[in-house]
Scaffold this motif. Structure first.
Motif: not given
Length: 293
Positions: A152, A244, A247
Motif C-alpha cells: 500500500d 503499509r 500509513e
C-alpha cells in the motif's frame, strides 16, 4: 535541531553502477570484502554487470543492503544520526541496521537467506496499479481468492499479489489508469509466501536483536518502537504481510518529522512522500560525494 527520518528503498530501486562512487573508499572496500565472504560472490561485479542479473532477486536484495549500509556508515562517520528510521520491504533490514538493532554481518546473512527463499518462490504474480477507486479495489481484492494488497504505497499506487488467475481477475474487473505486472518469481508479501516465511523464521530465530537507538516504523505495523522482541516479531511477519508504506508516511507528520532523507539508489520513496506529506523537507543520498558535500 531538525527532526529527521532516514528511509531506505527496497527491490526495484537498484541501478547498474550504483557502487561506482564507493569504490575509492577504504571503509566501503572493507564492507565489499566482508560481503563477498558471506555471499560467495562480488557485489561490485554484480552492480557493474547487466540490468537483468542485478534485477534477479537473488542478487538485488544483498546488493541493495550492502550499498545502503555503506552510505549509512558514511553518514554516521560525519556525525549524522536520524530521529526515526523506516524501510520499504527489503529496506527495513537497512533501517534495523541504521538503528543499531542488527550488525552488518547478521543483517546481510538474513538478507541473503531471504533473497534465496524469495527467488525460489514460484507460481505467483504481482502487479502495480495506479489511479483507481480504493473502495472498489479493496472490495474486489476481498472477493477474489488468493489475492492481497501487498504494497500500500500511496492513495494512488498499490501492488497486489497472489495467484496469476487471481491477479488477472482483479485487474480485469476494476478501472485503473495503469496496471503493470511485475517481473518477480513469486507472490511476495502474501500468504502464498508462508512456506518460505516458515523456513526464514528458523534463521531469524538465531539472530540477536538489540534495543533500537532510534524508533523504527515497521512495514507490518507502522508504530514507532525500539523494543528488540517487538521488532523481531514484526520482521518475522514481513514476508507474508503487507507493506503499509502509506500509513508509514502519514505517521511522519504525527511524529513531528520535519525532514526525510532517502538513503540508496533512486527517488521512489521521496517521490511518494512529496505527494503525501508536502510540508516535509526531502533529501536524497545515493553517493559518497553527496555526503562529503
Amino acid at each position: 535541531m531538525t527532526k529527521t527520518a532516514w528511509v531506505f528503498p527496497g527491490q526495484g530501486s537498484q541501478e547498474v553502477g550504483m557502487t561506482a562512487d564507493l569504490l575509492d573508499s577504504p571503509a566501503a572496500k572493507q564492507r565489499f570484502e566482508e560481503a563477498e565472504k558471506i555471499l560467495g560472490w562480488s557485489v561490485i561485479e554484480v552492480c557493474q554487470s547487466d540490468e537483468e542479473k542485478l534485477s534477479n532477486t537473488l542478487y538485488t536484495q544483498p546488493c541493495l543492503y550492502v550499498v545502503e549500509s555503506i552510505l549509512v556508515d558514511a553518514l554516521r562517520e560525519k556525525g549524522h544520526q536520524p530521529n526515526l528510521v523506516a524501510g520499504h520491504s527489503l529496506g527495513e533490514y537497512v533501517a534495523l541496521y541504521a538503528a543499531g538493532v542488527i550488525d552488518f554481518e547478521s543483517g546481510l546473512r538474513l538478507v541473503k537467506r531471504r533473497a534465496e527463499l524469495m527467488s525460489e518462490a514460484a507460481g505467483g504474480q504481482m502487479a502495480a496499479l495506479m489511479g483507481f477507486d480504493r473502495d472498489q479495489l479493496e472490495k474486489k481484492v476481498e472477493e477474489t481468492a488468493d489475492v492481497v494488497l501487498a504494497n500500500d504505497n500511496s492513495v494512488a499506487q498499490v501492488v497486489i499479489s497472489g495467484t496469476p488467475e487471481g491477479v488477472d481477475e482483479v485487474i480485469s474487473n476494476i478501472k485503473t489508469k495503469r496496471a503493470v505486472k511485475l517481473k518477480v518469481s513469486g507472490a511476495f508479501h502474501s500468504h502464498l509466501m508462508a512456506p518460505a516465511a516458515a523456513e526464514f523464521a528458523k534463521v531469524l530465530e538465531g539472530v540477536d536483536f538489540a534495543e533500537a537507538k532510534v524508533p523504527v516504523l515497521s512495514n507490518i505495523e507502522p508504530l514507532p518502537v525500539t523494543d528488540p522482541a517487538t521488532l523481531k516479531e514484526r520482521l518475522s511477519k514481513q514476508m507474508t504481510g503487507s507493506v503499509r508504506w502509506r500509513e508509514i508516511m502519514l505517521k511522519l507528520p504525527e511524529l513531528k518529522i520535519e525532514k526525510v532523507v532517502e538513503i540508496g539508489p533512486g527517488k521512489v520513496l521521496t517521490g511518494l512522500i512529496k505527494r503525501t506529506c508536502p510540508d516535509i523537507g526531502l533529501e536524497n543520498i545515493n553517493t559518497l560525494a553527496q555526503i562529503e558535500g
